[in-house]
Scaffold this motif. Sequence first.
Motif, short mmCIF file in Angstrom:
data_model
loop_
_atom_site.label_atom_id
_atom_site.label_comp_id
_atom_site.label_asym_id
_atom_site.label_seq_id
_atom_site.Cartn_x
_atom_site.Cartn_y
_atom_site.Cartn_z
N LEU A 27 43.41 33.44 39.30
CA LEU A 27 43.05 34.18 38.02
C LEU A 27 42.37 33.59 36.89
CD1 LEU A 27 42.64 36.84 36.76
CD2 LEU A 27 45.10 36.86 36.17
N LEU A 28 43.09 32.15 36.73
CA LEU A 28 42.90 31.55 35.59
C LEU A 28 41.44 30.54 35.76
CD1 LEU A 28 43.51 30.24 32.76
CD2 LEU A 28 44.92 28.29 34.03
N ALA A 29 41.30 30.53 37.08
CA ALA A 29 39.96 29.64 37.47
C ALA A 29 39.05 30.56 37.14
CB ALA A 29 40.20 29.21 38.78
N LYS A 30 39.06 31.88 37.63
CA LYS A 30 38.24 32.86 37.37
C LYS A 30 37.60 33.10 35.80
CE LYS A 30 37.01 36.75 40.09
NZ LYS A 30 35.85 36.51 40.43
N LEU A 31 38.86 33.21 35.02
CA LEU A 31 38.65 33.27 33.67
C LEU A 31 37.87 32.02 33.15
CD1 LEU A 31 41.76 34.97 32.69
CD2 LEU A 31 39.71 36.24 32.87
N ALA A 32 38.20 30.89 33.48
CA ALA A 32 37.82 29.66 32.83
C ALA A 32 36.21 29.48 33.27
CB ALA A 32 38.46 28.55 33.38
N ALA A 33 36.10 29.91 34.75
CA ALA A 33 34.60 29.93 35.03
C ALA A 33 33.55 30.72 34.14
CB ALA A 33 34.52 30.11 36.49
N ARG A 34 34.08 31.89 33.52
CA ARG A 34 33.36 32.78 32.75
C ARG A 34 33.82 32.67 31.53
NH1 ARG A 34 30.77 35.33 36.56
NH2 ARG A 34 30.22 37.33 35.69
N ARG A 35 34.01 31.45 31.05
CA ARG A 35 34.52 31.22 29.59
C ARG A 35 33.57 31.99 28.51
NH1 ARG A 35 36.66 26.14 26.97
NH2 ARG A 35 37.00 26.71 24.94
N GLY A 36 33.99 32.70 27.70
CA GLY A 36 33.34 33.38 26.60
C GLY A 36 32.89 34.96 27.02
N GLU A 37 33.28 35.21 28.33
CA GLU A 37 32.95 36.62 28.99
C GLU A 37 34.22 37.20 29.04
OE1 GLU A 37 30.45 36.42 32.43
OE2 GLU A 37 29.55 34.69 31.66
N VAL A 38 33.98 38.73 29.00
CA VAL A 38 35.18 39.59 29.48
C VAL A 38 35.07 39.89 30.94
CG1 VAL A 38 36.18 41.78 29.05
CG2 VAL A 38 35.31 40.59 27.04
#
Length: 82
Positions: free
Chosen positions: A17-28
């Motif tokens: 989950l953290l990797a997915k969020l970090a890969a899309r940094r600045g996006e919701v």
Amino acid sequence: MSVEGQTVTLTPTEYRLLAKLAARRGEVVAAARADACRMPDGAIVHDNTLDAYVARIRRKLRELGREGAIVNGPRRGGTGWD
């Protein structure tokens, strides 16, 4: 996970989950998309499962001095990495 020499342990699901969020940094990232981080086979998933994982990741990030790195989108429409 390590930040500036400090380490905390993430579960495999927290890491994905953290990797997915970090890969899309600045996006919701919408909850439905975050679902792509694949829960383990046989996992019981409730409406608040993603919220619970995000809360655990936030707590661990706070230990590393990174509070506020994960934010909720407008009206809880998703979660993002700031």
